[in-house]
Structure formats: structure tokens, C-alpha cells
Scaffold this motif. Structure first.
Motif, PDB file in Angstrom:
ATOM      1  N   ALA A 129      24.699 -19.371  55.475  1.00 36.74           N
ATOM      2  CA  ALA A 129      23.451 -20.066  55.792  1.00 36.74           C
ATOM      3  C   ALA A 129      23.065 -21.031  54.672  1.00 36.74           C
ATOM      4  N   ALA A 130      23.213 -20.597  53.429  1.00 36.66           N
ATOM      5  CA  ALA A 130      22.889 -21.459  52.292  1.00 36.66           C
ATOM      6  C   ALA A 130      23.835 -22.659  52.252  1.00 36.66           C
ATOM      7  N   ALA A 131      25.117 -22.420  52.495  1.00 32.64           N
ATOM      8  CA  ALA A 131      26.102 -23.510  52.486  1.00 32.64           C
ATOM      9  C   ALA A 131      25.823 -24.497  53.616  1.00 32.64           C
ATOM     10  N   GLU A 132      25.463 -24.006  54.780  1.00 37.01           N
ATOM     11  CA  GLU A 132      25.127 -24.907  55.898  1.00 37.01           C
ATOM     12  C   GLU A 132      23.911 -25.753  55.550  1.00 37.01           C
ATOM     13  N   GLY A 133      22.923 -25.161  54.877  1.00 35.90           N
ATOM     14  CA  GLY A 133      21.746 -25.917  54.457  1.00 35.90           C
ATOM     15  C   GLY A 133      22.101 -27.020  53.471  1.00 35.90           C
ATOM     16  N   ARG A 134      22.929 -26.691  52.504  1.00 38.36           N
ATOM     17  CA  ARG A 134      23.349 -27.702  51.530  1.00 38.36           C
ATOM     18  C   ARG A 134      24.172 -28.798  52.192  1.00 38.36           C
ATOM     19  N   ALA A 135      25.044 -28.408  53.098  1.00 38.38           N
ATOM     20  CA  ALA A 135      25.862 -29.397  53.813  1.00 38.38           C
ATOM     21  C   ALA A 135      24.973 -30.336  54.618  1.00 38.38           C
ATOM     22  N   LYS A 136      24.001 -29.779  55.303  1.00 32.90           N
ATOM     23  CA  LYS A 136      23.094 -30.587  56.126  1.00 32.90           C
ATOM     24  C   LYS A 136      22.325 -31.584  55.266  1.00 32.90           C
ATOM     25  N   ARG A 137      21.826 -31.142  54.101  1.00 32.12           N
ATOM     26  CA  ARG A 137      21.090 -32.042  53.206  1.00 32.12           C
ATOM     27  C   ARG A 137      21.966 -33.183  52.706  1.00 32.12           C
ATOM     28  N   ARG A 138      23.259 -32.958  52.653  1.00 30.39           N
ATOM     29  CA  ARG A 138      24.195 -34.001  52.203  1.00 30.39           C
ATOM     30  C   ARG A 138      24.746 -34.817  53.374  1.00 30.39           C
ATOM     31  N   GLY A 139      24.334 -34.456  54.576  1.00 22.46           N
ATOM     32  CA  GLY A 139      24.822 -35.166  55.753  1.00 22.46           C
ATOM     33  C   GLY A 139      26.257 -34.819  56.104  1.00 22.46           C
TER      34      GLY A 139
END
Length: 88
Positions: free
Chosen positions: A15-25
Motif C-alpha cells: 500500500a505504501a509503495a502504491e502510494g509513492r508510485a501514484k505520487r510519482r505518476g
């Protein structure tokens, strides 16, 4: 050619990795691939810097030992090695 790799993450890390990925597009896959590539490139750069420093530190010793022979085992320039007459 790109190869597919599967990894296992616990739910909180995913979940944390998906959040970081999303913030980076990025997709999670793209985010993980970027992290691995950055780590590999950093290790390669550190190795090359260490090798360059080592060579610079010992360049005089290398020069004394090897001299101008850039291709050890090959005959000196202008002295072509001929094959024996019975060589096939």
C-alpha cells in the motif's frame, strides 16, 4: 529485452509503495523497476569510482610493471607472428 519478475510484499508495504508510485505518476511496476535500476546504477558508479581511484593511486606501479605493453601476449607492433608451415 525486459523480463518479468514477481515479488511478494506484505499488505502495508504494498500500500505504501502504491502510494509513492501514484505520487510519482508511475505504476507500482514502474516504481519498483526505477528503484532497482537506481540501486544498480549507484552500485556500478561506486565501483567505477573506486576502480578509478585505485588506478590513479597505483598508476606509477602499474607503469613500472607493465610499461607501454597495452596488449600483453601479442607480438610487438611490426613483428607479425607467422604460423608454422604445417598449421592447417
Amino acid at each position: 529485452m525486459a523480463k518479468q519478475t514477481n515479488i511478494r510484499l506484505d499488505d502495508a508495504v504494498k500500500a505504501a509503495a502504491e502510494g509513492r508510485a501514484k505520487r510519482r505518476g508511475l505504476t507500482l511496476q514502474g516504481y519498483v523497476a526505477d528503484l532497482i535500476e537506481a540501486d544498480v546504477n549507484q552500485a556500478r558508479a561506486a565501483f567505477m569510482a573506486g576502480a578509478a581511484a585505485f588506478l590513479a593511486q597505483y598508476s606509477e606501479e602499474f607503469e613500472a610493471e607493465v610499461g607501454e605493453d597495452r596488449y600483453p601476449g601479442l607480438p610487438p607492433e611490426g613483428q607479425a607472428e607467422s604460423a608454422p608451415r604445417d598449421a592447417a
